[in-house]
Motif scaffolding. Sequence first.
Motif, mmCIF file in Angstrom:
data_model
loop_
_atom_site.group_PDB
_atom_site.id
_atom_site.type_symbol
_atom_site.label_atom_id
_atom_site.label_comp_id
_atom_site.label_asym_id
_atom_site.label_seq_id
_atom_site.Cartn_x
_atom_site.Cartn_y
_atom_site.Cartn_z
ATOM 1 N N VAL A 126 18.261 16.107 32.007
ATOM 2 C CA VAL A 126 18.129 16.912 30.785
ATOM 3 C C VAL A 126 18.272 18.387 31.146
ATOM 4 N N LEU A 127 19.218 19.055 30.497
ATOM 5 C CA LEU A 127 19.503 20.459 30.764
ATOM 6 C C LEU A 127 19.347 21.294 29.491
ATOM 7 N N PRO A 128 18.221 22.011 29.341
ATOM 8 C CA PRO A 128 18.099 22.926 28.199
ATOM 9 C C PRO A 128 19.104 24.062 28.351
ATOM 10 N N LEU A 129 19.763 24.429 27.272
ATOM 11 C CA LEU A 129 20.833 25.420 27.344
ATOM 12 C C LEU A 129 20.347 26.818 26.996
ATOM 13 N N LYS A 130 20.705 27.770 27.826
ATOM 14 C CA LYS A 130 20.470 29.169 27.509
ATOM 15 C C LYS A 130 21.579 29.660 26.579
ATOM 16 N N GLU A 131 21.309 30.746 25.867
ATOM 17 C CA GLU A 131 22.263 31.237 24.869
ATOM 18 C C GLU A 131 23.629 31.534 25.458
ATOM 19 N N ASP A 135 27.516 28.818 23.538
ATOM 20 C CA ASP A 135 28.822 28.971 22.893
ATOM 21 C C ASP A 135 29.919 28.270 23.682
ATOM 22 N N LYS A 136 29.853 28.342 25.001
ATOM 23 C CA LYS A 136 30.892 27.716 25.828
ATOM 24 C C LYS A 136 30.865 26.197 25.674
ATOM 25 N N ILE A 137 29.680 25.615 25.762
ATOM 26 C CA ILE A 137 29.547 24.165 25.612
ATOM 27 C C ILE A 137 29.971 23.747 24.204
ATOM 28 N N ASN A 138 29.561 24.517 23.219
ATOM 29 C CA ASN A 138 29.895 24.210 21.827
ATOM 30 C C ASN A 138 31.405 24.171 21.625
ATOM 31 N N GLU A 169 31.057 23.256 34.094
ATOM 32 C CA GLU A 169 30.139 24.176 33.416
ATOM 33 C C GLU A 169 28.682 23.793 33.679
ATOM 34 N N ILE A 170 28.383 22.504 33.625
ATOM 35 C CA ILE A 170 27.009 22.044 33.868
ATOM 36 C C ILE A 170 26.598 22.352 35.309
#
Length: 296
Positions: A126-131, A135-138, A169-170
């Motif tokens: 589980v990787l919580p996403l920083k701001e 946008d990149k993942i989205n 990216e991950i």
Amino acid sequence: MAMDNMQTFSLSRHSRLFSVPDNNRDYLFVASGDQPYHEEPYRAESYAIAYIKEGGVKLNVGLSVYDVDAPAIITLGPSVIRYFSKRSELLKMDVIFFKESFLMERHADLFFLFKYNFFENSDLIVLPLKESYFDKINKIYELLELSQVSDGFHHDELVRTYIFALVYEIDGYYRQHLTDATNHAKTNPLFVKFRQLLRQNYMKERKLEFYASKLYLSPKSLSAAIKKQSGRSAGKWIDDAVMLEAKVLLQNRSLTVLQISAMLNFSEQSVFGKFFRANSGMSPIEYRKKIDGIDV
């Protein structure tokens, strides 16, 4: 243990579970919608990268439990036992499922996915996403969704490219932002070693003495240390690991209870039955009857 003996979800099974058309390919993209919740443990034949956009789920991965809230990424390898339940009424989640053979079809490094332990290591799943990464993942998931609209030229190659982009990216995110999380395990070496031993041996060893001797501790000392670290005794960790595997195997209707008992190294089927009932409140046969209504 042979993969054939494991209860695994195929891509076709996932397409039915998520109520999306089966594309008859070695990958499946599921866009946000009314998401199902499968509350019995299972493995899958494919890798999965899920993007939680809104809401959240309660995710059980192996013997770990996570409350996952958006925005977050979940990464799952085929061997990982997982199940999940509802955490919030609202859930928007995109998922890309893919077989290793699909991703590696034109790639020279056949061991590419083995480099990234966030598919198998429960501490990194589980990787919580920083701001900065949101946008990149989205955008990558938007491209994946757009690629499903029509079969244009280079369709599969584009999907592979987007999956590679997600993996990079991950990995980059972990390297840049989460060194504290990835090094957390180092602060608890005994617990880490115990879980490693458990993953390697739970199919054949259920005695606490075995694990204690490997860690040069008395059973009482090991159990106390593990309970202090995790809130669960070492013996309970062992029993939970065996039970999780038993439930997965029992979903494979081609295996008899006697065969499953032998696979889990019980001396007799009756001993396995008593163990299963003590830990679940029902017999293995009763458990099978309970899940008869679930299409697996």
